[in-house]
Design a protein around this motif. Structure first.
Motif, short mmCIF file in Angstrom:
data_model
loop_
_atom_site.label_atom_id
_atom_site.label_comp_id
_atom_site.label_asym_id
_atom_site.label_seq_id
_atom_site.Cartn_x
_atom_site.Cartn_y
_atom_site.Cartn_z
N GLU A 1 0.85 -1.20 0.00
CA GLU A 1 0.00 0.00 0.00
C GLU A 1 0.89 1.26 0.00
N THR B 1 -3.59 4.94 -1.68
CA THR B 1 -4.58 5.54 -0.77
C THR B 1 -5.19 6.81 -1.39
N HIS C 1 -8.10 3.51 -3.73
CA HIS C 1 -8.97 3.72 -2.57
C HIS C 1 -9.99 4.80 -2.92
N LEU D 1 -13.29 7.06 -1.29
CA LEU D 1 -13.84 7.47 0.00
C LEU D 1 -15.27 7.98 -0.10
N LEU E 1 -10.85 -0.14 -3.18
CA LEU E 1 -11.11 -0.40 -1.77
C LEU E 1 -12.08 0.70 -1.33
N ALA E 2 -13.28 0.29 -0.92
CA ALA E 2 -14.34 1.26 -0.60
C ALA E 2 -14.28 1.59 0.89
N LEU E 3 -14.05 2.86 1.19
CA LEU E 3 -13.84 3.30 2.58
C LEU E 3 -14.70 4.50 2.92
N ARG E 4 -15.00 4.61 4.19
CA ARG E 4 -15.73 5.80 4.61
C ARG E 4 -14.81 7.02 4.65
N GLY E 5 -13.55 6.82 5.10
CA GLY E 5 -12.67 7.97 5.36
C GLY E 5 -12.98 8.54 6.72
N ASP E 6 -12.18 9.51 7.14
CA ASP E 6 -12.42 10.15 8.44
C ASP E 6 -12.93 11.56 8.23
N ALA F 1 -19.28 3.19 4.52
CA ALA F 1 -18.66 2.46 3.41
C ALA F 1 -19.65 1.50 2.75
N TYR G 1 -11.22 -4.29 11.06
CA TYR G 1 -10.42 -3.81 12.19
C TYR G 1 -10.29 -4.88 13.28
N GLU H 1 -14.55 4.09 16.56
CA GLU H 1 -15.85 4.67 16.93
C GLU H 1 -16.84 3.60 17.40
N SER H 2 -16.46 2.35 17.22
CA SER H 2 -17.42 1.28 17.51
C SER H 2 -17.42 0.92 19.00
N TYR I 1 -21.33 -4.63 11.29
CA TYR I 1 -21.35 -3.62 10.21
C TYR I 1 -20.45 -4.03 9.05
N LYS J 1 -21.20 -4.60 4.79
CA LYS J 1 -20.40 -4.22 3.61
C LYS J 1 -20.27 -5.42 2.66
P1 FAD Z 1 -17.27 2.07 7.81
O1 FAD Z 1 -17.23 0.65 7.44
O2 FAD Z 1 -18.32 2.93 7.22
O3 FAD Z 1 -17.38 2.13 9.40
C1 FAD Z 1 -17.11 3.34 10.11
C2 FAD Z 1 -17.67 3.24 11.52
O4 FAD Z 1 -19.10 3.30 11.49
C3 FAD Z 1 -17.34 1.96 12.27
O5 FAD Z 1 -17.22 2.28 13.64
C4 FAD Z 1 -18.56 1.08 12.05
O6 FAD Z 1 -18.73 0.13 13.09
C5 FAD Z 1 -19.67 2.12 12.05
N1 FAD Z 1 -20.81 1.80 11.17
C6 FAD Z 1 -20.79 1.27 9.94
N2 FAD Z 1 -22.02 1.21 9.43
C7 FAD Z 1 -22.84 1.75 10.35
C8 FAD Z 1 -24.25 1.99 10.44
N3 FAD Z 1 -25.05 1.65 9.41
N4 FAD Z 1 -24.76 2.57 11.54
C9 FAD Z 1 -23.96 2.91 12.59
N5 FAD Z 1 -22.61 2.69 12.58
C10 FAD Z 1 -22.08 2.15 11.48
N6 FAD Z 1 -8.64 6.47 5.08
C11 FAD Z 1 -8.45 7.39 4.11
O7 FAD Z 1 -8.82 8.55 4.29
N7 FAD Z 1 -7.86 7.06 2.92
C12 FAD Z 1 -7.45 5.80 2.63
O8 FAD Z 1 -6.94 5.54 1.54
C13 FAD Z 1 -7.62 4.79 3.64
N8 FAD Z 1 -7.23 3.52 3.43
C14 FAD Z 1 -7.46 2.56 4.38
C15 FAD Z 1 -7.10 1.23 4.13
C16 FAD Z 1 -7.33 0.25 5.09
C17 FAD Z 1 -6.94 -1.19 4.78
C18 FAD Z 1 -7.91 0.59 6.34
C19 FAD Z 1 -8.13 -0.47 7.39
C20 FAD Z 1 -8.28 1.91 6.59
C21 FAD Z 1 -8.06 2.91 5.63
N9 FAD Z 1 -8.44 4.24 5.85
C22 FAD Z 1 -8.24 5.18 4.87
C23 FAD Z 1 -9.05 4.64 7.12
C24 FAD Z 1 -10.59 4.60 7.11
O9 FAD Z 1 -11.09 5.52 6.18
C25 FAD Z 1 -11.06 4.95 8.52
O10 FAD Z 1 -10.68 3.94 9.42
C26 FAD Z 1 -12.54 5.30 8.68
O11 FAD Z 1 -12.71 5.87 9.97
C27 FAD Z 1 -13.50 4.12 8.60
O12 FAD Z 1 -13.61 3.66 7.32
P2 FAD Z 1 -14.45 2.33 7.00
O13 FAD Z 1 -14.52 2.21 5.53
O14 FAD Z 1 -13.95 1.20 7.78
O15 FAD Z 1 -15.90 2.81 7.56
#
Ligand code: FAD
Length: 315
Positions: A18, A49, A94, A96, A121-126, A144, A178, A184-185, A194, A198
């Protein structure tokens, strides 16, 4: 080729990497040099990323504060294109939710497909410190799972606006998991539930957040399987290289560092690289023995330590 096809066809464990795009304004050379160093290892794919916009304030010559908003690290799509076309290595871009509207995401996904990039890779981001105002005619993905759903729709030719005769886009979709739960969980079990959403939305494999205690990964895999998640789960690994990472890694990635590792580093701060490499080697061997389909290394901006490690593992 899709990541899932690489995994299905592999007779030996796969080693993927990565990379992070350079900061805005920096040269592309550093990342190209990293890819040149990784290429002889014949990685099945390399992830790049993605980063949303941030805001900062800077003082103008007249003393007034000026608000600036920009993407600190643009270039994900372009770098994927270079790696794929110049080095003939598949890439995973990646994508977001946060910081991008669904309309922008659809355009980016079309762009990726036109470039021959068929893995995301489908991510929520921060939460970016810059909150983009969303126009009334635009929509956003909050989690995500919604982004996975959007990409899944495009795979069936369903775009945001109905169009006659639209062509489906080809994507293999990965998501993040994770082993120490997402920060946040409330707990790991809920987080895994959750994660299952996905997968149900169409994600085909999971890459884990970095961890340094394999037992946590094994427990996570167990919970995923109990929850009915059957897709491949690829462990994400990072090699510790500096004393300061004892603070920065837990702060940035919300992970725990085992006592033994921390103790060794504190006792011999001049040998951190050696300690980190040995730890990662031991971790990798155990994960391979456990039957992981591949190992994914967070390379960031220095490939040497990872190249040495993977060479040793491939012997
Ligand atoms: P989600 O799967 O949406 O989950 C986020 C939080 O919400 C979790 O606590 C989950 O339990 C909770 N949740 C999910 N669905 C629901 C629902 N329906 N109701 C209530 N709660 C819910 N960040 C970047 O900015 N750029 C990158 O390129 C990047 N690459 C990454 C690659 C990897 C392999 C990893 C592990 C992380 C990466 N990240 C990246 C970080 C990631 O964006 C953050 O960890 C972010 O906070 C969560 O993303 P997620 O896709 O896991 O979110």
């Amino acid at each position: 080729m899709h990541v899932i096809e690489h995994l299905e066809k592999a007779s030996d464990p796969l080693f993927s990497f990565e990379l992070v795009p350079p900061p805005r304004g920096a040269s592309l050379n550093a990342i190209i040099e990293i890819v040149e160093a990784l290429a002889p290892l014949q990685p099945p794919w390399i992830d790049v990323t993605s980063h949303s916009s941030t805001t900062y304030y800077r003082e103008r010559p007249d003393g007034a504060l000026e608000r600036k908003t920009f993407r600190k690290r643009p270039g994900t799509l372009g770098i994927c294109g270079i790696i794929q076309n110049r080095f003939r290595i598949d890439t995973v871009a990646h994508v977001l939710c946060l910081g991008f509207t669904r309309e922008e995401t659809e355009d980016a996904l079309i762009e990726l497909n036109f470039m021959g990039i068929h893995n995301v890779l489908a991510l929520r981001g921060d939460q970016p410190n810059f909150q983009k105002e969303v126009r009334r005619d635009r929509t956003v993905n909050q989690y995500a799972a919604e982004l996975v759903q959007q990409i899944g729709d495009l795979k069936t030719g369903k775009f945001l606006e109905d169009m006659e005769g639209s062509h489906p886009l080809s994507f293999c979709i990965g998501v993040a998991g994770y082993p120490e739960k997402h920060f946040e969980s409330p707990n790991l079990r809920l987080d895994v539930s959750y994660l299952k959403k996905k997968i149900d939305a169409g994600a085909q494999y999971i890459v884990s957040q970095m961890f340094f205690d394999n037992q946590k990964f094994f427990r996570f895999v167990e919970l995923c399987r109990e929850a009915g998640i059957t897709v491949p789960i690829i462990p994400g690994l990072k090699v510790i290289r500096s004393l300061s990472q004892l603070k920065t890694l837990p702060r940035t990635f919300h992970i725990d560092l085992p006592d033994d590792l921390v103790g060794e580093v504190i006792a011999s701060p001049d040998h951190v690289e050696e300690i980190g490499a040995k730890w990662a080697h031991r971790q990798s061997l155990e994960l391979l023995e456990y039957g992981c389909p591949g190992l994914h290394y967070y390379v960031l901006n220095d490939a040497k330590v990872v190249v040495d490690l993977v060479k040793k593992l491939k012997k």
